[in-house]
Design a protein around this motif. Structure first.
Motif, PDB file in Angstrom:
ATOM      1  N   ALA A  23      35.043  43.924  31.858  1.00 25.55           N
ATOM      2  CA  ALA A  23      36.077  44.953  31.967  1.00 25.55           C
ATOM      3  C   ALA A  23      35.968  45.865  30.756  1.00 25.55           C
ATOM      4  CB  ALA A  23      37.471  44.337  32.045  1.00 25.55           C
ATOM      5  N   ALA A  24      36.319  47.127  30.938  1.00 24.52           N
ATOM      6  CA  ALA A  24      36.226  48.112  29.863  1.00 24.52           C
ATOM      7  C   ALA A  24      37.602  48.647  29.509  1.00 24.52           C
ATOM      8  CB  ALA A  24      35.308  49.260  30.280  1.00 24.52           C
ATOM      9  N   ALA A  25      37.700  49.146  28.275  1.00 22.63           N
ATOM     10  CA  ALA A  25      38.900  49.806  27.726  1.00 22.63           C
ATOM     11  C   ALA A  25      39.980  48.767  27.440  1.00 22.63           C
ATOM     12  CB  ALA A  25      39.375  50.931  28.634  1.00 22.63           C
ATOM     13  N   GLY A  26      41.242  49.060  27.791  1.00 28.63           N
ATOM     14  CA  GLY A  26      42.329  48.142  27.495  1.00 28.63           C
ATOM     15  C   GLY A  26      42.708  48.114  26.022  1.00 28.63           C
ATOM     16  N   LEU A  27      43.398  47.053  25.617  1.00 28.96           N
ATOM     17  CA  LEU A  27      43.868  46.931  24.240  1.00 28.96           C
ATOM     18  C   LEU A  27      42.740  46.943  23.208  1.00 28.96           C
ATOM     19  CD1 LEU A  27      46.778  44.344  24.649  1.00 28.96           C
ATOM     20  CD2 LEU A  27      46.975  46.732  23.899  1.00 28.96           C
ATOM     21  N   PRO A  28      41.589  46.302  23.477  1.00 30.13           N
ATOM     22  CA  PRO A  28      40.514  46.369  22.480  1.00 30.13           C
ATOM     23  C   PRO A  28      40.070  47.799  22.182  1.00 30.13           C
ATOM     24  CG  PRO A  28      40.083  44.606  24.031  1.00 30.13           C
ATOM     25  CD  PRO A  28      41.246  45.379  24.577  1.00 30.13           C
ATOM     26  N   ALA A  29      40.055  48.660  23.186  1.00 29.53           N
ATOM     27  CA  ALA A  29      39.661  50.053  22.969  1.00 29.53           C
ATOM     28  C   ALA A  29      40.667  50.765  22.075  1.00 29.53           C
ATOM     29  CB  ALA A  29      39.524  50.783  24.302  1.00 29.53           C
ATOM     30  N   ILE A  30      41.946  50.500  22.285  1.00 30.52           N
ATOM     31  CA  ILE A  30      42.971  51.113  21.436  1.00 30.52           C
ATOM     32  C   ILE A  30      42.807  50.645  19.994  1.00 30.52           C
ATOM     33  CG2 ILE A  30      45.445  51.262  20.981  1.00 30.52           C
ATOM     34  CD1 ILE A  30      45.903  51.009  23.987  1.00 30.52           C
ATOM     35  N   GLY A  31      42.628  49.341  19.826  1.00 31.56           N
ATOM     36  CA  GLY A  31      42.480  48.814  18.471  1.00 31.56           C
ATOM     37  C   GLY A  31      41.259  49.368  17.766  1.00 31.56           C
ATOM     38  N   HIS A  32      40.151  49.441  18.465  1.00 33.91           N
ATOM     39  CA  HIS A  32      38.928  49.949  17.850  1.00 33.91           C
ATOM     40  C   HIS A  32      39.076  51.427  17.515  1.00 33.91           C
ATOM     41  CE1 HIS A  32      34.776  49.297  16.747  1.00 33.91           C
ATOM     42  NE2 HIS A  32      34.415  50.381  17.404  1.00 33.91           N
ATOM     43  N   THR A  33      39.704  52.194  18.411  1.00 29.80           N
ATOM     44  CA  THR A  33      39.925  53.621  18.172  1.00 29.80           C
ATOM     45  C   THR A  33      40.731  53.839  16.899  1.00 29.80           C
ATOM     46  OG1 THR A  33      39.830  54.179  20.523  1.00 29.80           O
ATOM     47  CG2 THR A  33      41.049  55.691  19.090  1.00 29.80           C
ATOM     48  N   LEU A  34      41.840  53.126  16.782  1.00 28.88           N
ATOM     49  CA  LEU A  34      42.710  53.311  15.622  1.00 28.88           C
ATOM     50  C   LEU A  34      42.036  52.861  14.332  1.00 28.88           C
ATOM     51  CD1 LEU A  34      46.137  52.220  17.161  1.00 28.88           C
ATOM     52  CD2 LEU A  34      45.315  54.550  16.715  1.00 28.88           C
ATOM     53  N   ARG A  35      41.245  51.790  14.408  1.00 27.53           N
ATOM     54  CA  ARG A  35      40.567  51.299  13.211  1.00 27.53           C
ATOM     55  C   ARG A  35      39.535  52.322  12.709  1.00 27.53           C
ATOM     56  NH1 ARG A  35      39.394  46.926  15.109  1.00 27.53           N
ATOM     57  NH2 ARG A  35      37.206  47.135  15.707  1.00 27.53           N
ATOM     58  N   ILE A  36      38.721  52.848  13.606  1.00 24.27           N
ATOM     59  CA  ILE A  36      37.709  53.828  13.213  1.00 24.27           C
ATOM     60  C   ILE A  36      38.368  55.106  12.700  1.00 24.27           C
ATOM     61  CG2 ILE A  36      35.894  55.332  14.094  1.00 24.27           C
ATOM     62  CD1 ILE A  36      34.931  52.522  13.750  1.00 24.27           C
ATOM     63  N   ALA A  37      39.414  55.562  13.407  1.00 26.04           N
ATOM     64  CA  ALA A  37      40.094  56.789  12.992  1.00 26.04           C
ATOM     65  C   ALA A  37      40.710  56.635  11.612  1.00 26.04           C
ATOM     66  CB  ALA A  37      41.159  57.161  14.024  1.00 26.04           C
ATOM     67  N   GLN A  38      41.351  55.485  11.353  1.00 19.11           N
ATOM     68  CA  GLN A  38      41.973  55.272  10.043  1.00 19.11           C
ATOM     69  C   GLN A  38      40.919  55.212   8.937  1.00 19.11           C
ATOM     70  OE1 GLN A  38      41.987  52.381   7.887  1.00 19.11           O
ATOM     71  NE2 GLN A  38      43.330  53.478   6.464  1.00 19.11           N
TER      72      GLN A  38
END
Length: 767
Positions: A23-38
């Motif tokens: 499966a793709a996206a979901g909560l892991p995608a949100i977490g990874h997005t925020l970590r890289i952006a920060q």
């Protein structure tokens, strides 16, 4: 607080491997997005920036070209789009002090990941002949150097002007205008390496080299076939569109040598149910052998012809040409040959046929898995045959959908970035500007490399991109670049191409999509064209990374003034001051852009005309949609060899490496892995976790070697393997290209596996 860039290159000797995800996206995608952006931007800048991505009053994502609908979500971006924005809007800076501390020889040893992580380049940099360090240079001196080199050429055709898909419409139009006023059509672009095969096939068959569908068509389709494409990593927002299409009743067939998590299940991070449960997308997964797509569509076409009442006879009669020759050829398709070419079984193809015959509105989407083969153009022509048979072009919910990979690659071609321009375009350009444009064809990417290698080209200018890492045959390409007298790169960040230079080199730092662009007439905006022919404005909202940056249009305009001087009647200075004056000129040169400024100012922009879609009119040589009949081809695989496709990891966008993981495929902490079917690995005597060299084999007999790849037993199609580029570009011969389009065949490379460090008695290539 943003994090500092890595001081040293991370060790990638022992990547960790787990089972692939389903499966793709979901909560892991949100977490990874925020970590890289920060890490790149810090918390406040992250919020300020991401909330403007793909908004009508914001900026276009510098990632993929997937379109936005009229009603946009507050978070109208995907994980990989957020990574692209974070890398551009980073607080990290590459100053002249950095270049003083890192000689060219040091930069040449660094990975693309490390180079990209250092941050935004703040000043123009110059590498003098014989020097080992870049040094700061004024803009005036930089343009004077370019003028010196161009004026010293024996012919304008000794210069090459390359364009990356990130370049705006306005900058692309100015660059092609400058090149043609200078006297050359040497305007290669990244399309030459990706969807050139699509354009070649579609121009011949339907009269326009672009897709014929909109987002609304996807939502109205009965059947969507996704062939040779991995939306979960390469175009993640496409998953939302497929989810919506499924909810409206569409069926989806995925055709791919690899199972991809995003097509199995999409956990939409924008809805609570989506994050928890998700939606299954595939109704049928056809795990095809690499390069077998033409054979598959040919057999489906035969079966459609044999089914009672399955063809749209009135459409064929009124709108097409060449049907009889095509039908006679299609009827010769053989089951046994097709099963060999595709690796599928009969029941799978019959299941696909049932879904095809049940559909009244069918769309076929594709990407590099179809376009980067020797027979790529013939394959896409066969896809068009498949759609024409049932009248699936020029009506709602049906059509061709080549999914472009870079945010304005389609727009750059529309603006005239093409080495083989149409006479009508040149006529309009000459009429508008009073110039005499060259009529002979120029160099595409592969021919540009050959010309640099052979001393026929001496100056290389790149508007964005990472040419050295994007192109095939790494040894040959790097040697060719080093033969140039001058290499120039308009860039926001460091990449490998800055370390592989001509005798002299310039790095010209430019504004990014996220940056405010203020010129003499006030704040500016630029425009882009998405994968479905929508043109809209892009407005950055951040202070530029440095006061020393120039915009892409300004760089082209100042270069033109330095090179062409007072002899040019083109108002380059006015173009730099006010981009609306550029759009006025575009409106009189490029069809479909009439009243450009007013239409671009509308929220959401406007749709370009598309005769097959809008009128069922086909502007081909015959005046109709053309059926074609070509022999079926597929790669032959010698015993003991594998067929390798190069691909991206999930922590990657084109040649930009965001991280060292490929979460969906279970890879962590390294990129030098090769995915091999367990049965193939056992037959070859290669254990999971073993380290191997990949050695490509081609008819020229030259050994091309990529060293030190960890073998990962993976559920690929039998006989097929996969590994990441640009690390494996070294294996792709420069002259191994698609018929007609001349696109490198990066998706079908015959390789053998040799234990790393084994004494084979042969020399090794470098990467």
């Amino acid at each position: 607080m943003a994090a500092k860039p890595p001081a040293g290159d991370p060790v990638q000797d022992a990547p960790q491997v787990a089972a692939p995800q389903h499966a793709a996206a979901g909560l892991p995608a949100i977490g990874h997005t925020l970590r890289i952006a920060q890490q790149q931007m810090g918390v406040r800048r992250t919020a300020r920036t991401l909330l403007k991505v793909n908004q009508k009053d914001g900026f276009d994502c510098p990632g993929c070209a997937w379109p936005e609908g009229d009603n946009r979500h507050t978070a109208e971006f995907c994980e990989n789009g957020a990574k692209a924005v974070a890398e551009e809007a980073t607080l990290r800076r590459v100053t002249p002090d950095f270049f003083a501390a890192h000689p060219l020889a040091d930069l040449a040893t660094r990975s693309g990941y490390w180079l990209g992580q250092q941050g935004r380049i703040t000043q123009p940099m110059y590498l003098p002949a014989g020097a080992d360090h870049y040094e700061a240079v004024t803009w005036e001196r930089a343009f004077a150097i370019i003028a010196e080199e161009l004026e010293a050429l024996g012919s304008p055709d000794e210069a090459v002007f390359y364009t990356s898909g990130r370049t705006s419409n306005e900058a692309a139009f100015l660059l092609q205008l400058f090149a043609r006023e200078f006297g050359t059509n040497n305007l290669p672009d990244c399309s030459n390496m990706c969807h050139e095969s699509s354009g070649s096939a579609l121009n011949e068959t339907i009269g326009i080299g672009k897709g014929s569908v909109s987002l609304e068509d996807l939502y109205q389709a009965d059947l969507i076939i996704v062939a040779g494409q991995n939306p979960g990593t390469n175009h993640p927002r496409m998953l939302s569109a497929l989810e919506k299409a499924k909810a409206a009743g569409a069926k989806i067939i995925s055709v791919n040598p690899l199972p991809e998590a995003g097509m199995e299940r999409f956990k939409n991070p924008q809805t609570p149910v989506g994050m928890i449960k998700g939606a299954a997308l595939n109704d049928l997964f056809l795990q095809i052998r690499i390069g077998g797509d033409q054979a598959l569509f040919r057999l489906l076409n035969k079966l459609i012809l044999e089914a009672d009442g399955a063809t749209d006879e009135s459409f064929i009669r009124e709108h097409t040409h060449g049907y009889e020759d095509f039908a006679a050829t299609a009827r010769t398709a053989d089951w046994d040959d097709t099963l060999k070419a595709t690796g599928l079984d009969r029941a799978e193809i019959e299941a696909a046929l049932r879904m095809v015959l049940a559909s009244q509105r069918t769309i076929v989407c594709w990407a590099m898995g179809l376009t980067q083969h020797k027979h790529a153009v013939a394959t896409i022509r066969e896809v068009v045959n498949f759609l024409l048979l049932r009248g699936n072009i020029g009506r709602p919910g049906a059509g061709v959908c080549p999914v472009r990979g870079h945010s304005n690659v389609q727009g750059d071609r529309t603006m005239g970035i093409f080495e083989r321009p149409a006479p009508a375009f040149l006529d309009a350009l000459e009429k508008e500007f009073g110039i005499s444009a060259p009529r002979h064809h120029g160099f595409d990417v592969v021919r540009s490399i050959r010309a640099l290698r052979d001393g026929e080209a001496k100056v290389f200018f790149a508007m964005g991109g990472n040419f050295v890492s994007a192109t095939p045959d790494t040894e040959v390409t790097e040697a060719a670049m080093r033969r140039a007298s001058l290499t120039v790169h308009v860039s926001t960040k460091l990449n490998r191409s800055h370390a592989v230079t001509g005798s002299r080199a310039l790095i010209l730092p430019t504004l990014g999509r996220t940056d405010k662009d203020v010129q003499a007439s006030g704040k500016q905006f630029v425009t882009v064209e998405d994968s479905m022919g929508m043109v809209h404005a892009s407005r950055g909202n951040l202070p530029p990374a440095s006061p020393h940056l120039l915009s892409e249009p300004a760089i082209v305009a100042r270069m033109a003034r330095a090179v062409l001087g007072d002899e040019s009647a083109t108002p380059w200075e006015e173009f730099e001051k006010d981009y609306a004056t550029i759009r006025d000129r575009i409106s009189r040169v490029v069809p479909g852009f009439e009243n450009f400024n007013a239409r671009a100012a509308r929220p959401g922009g406007f749709t370009l005309p598309h005769a097959p879609r809008d009128e069922r009119r086909f502007p081909t040589a015959t005046g109709r949609a053309n059926f074609t009949a070509a022999p079926v081809e597929y790669p032959e695989l010698p015993d003991g060899r594998l067929l390798l496709q190069t691909l991206r990891s999930h922590d990657q966008y084109n040649t930009t490496i965001y991280g060292l993981d490929d979460r969906y495929r279970g890879i962590k902490g390294g990129r030098r892995v090769v995915l091999v079917n367990p049965d193939d690995a056992r037959a070859l005597g290669v254990a999971d976790g073993a380290y191997t060299d990949l050695v490509s084999e081609w008819k020229d007999g030259v050994e091309r070697r990529a060293t030190g790849f960890r073998v990962v037993h993976y559920p690929t199609a039998r006989g097929c393997a996969a590994a990441y580029y640009p690390e494996t570009n070294v294996l792709v011969p420069l002259d191994a290209t698609a018929d007609t389009s001349n696109t490198p065949v990066s998706k079908s490379v015959v390789v053998r596996l040799e234990p790393t460090g084994a004494d084979t008695g042969a020399g090794t290539g470098t990467e």
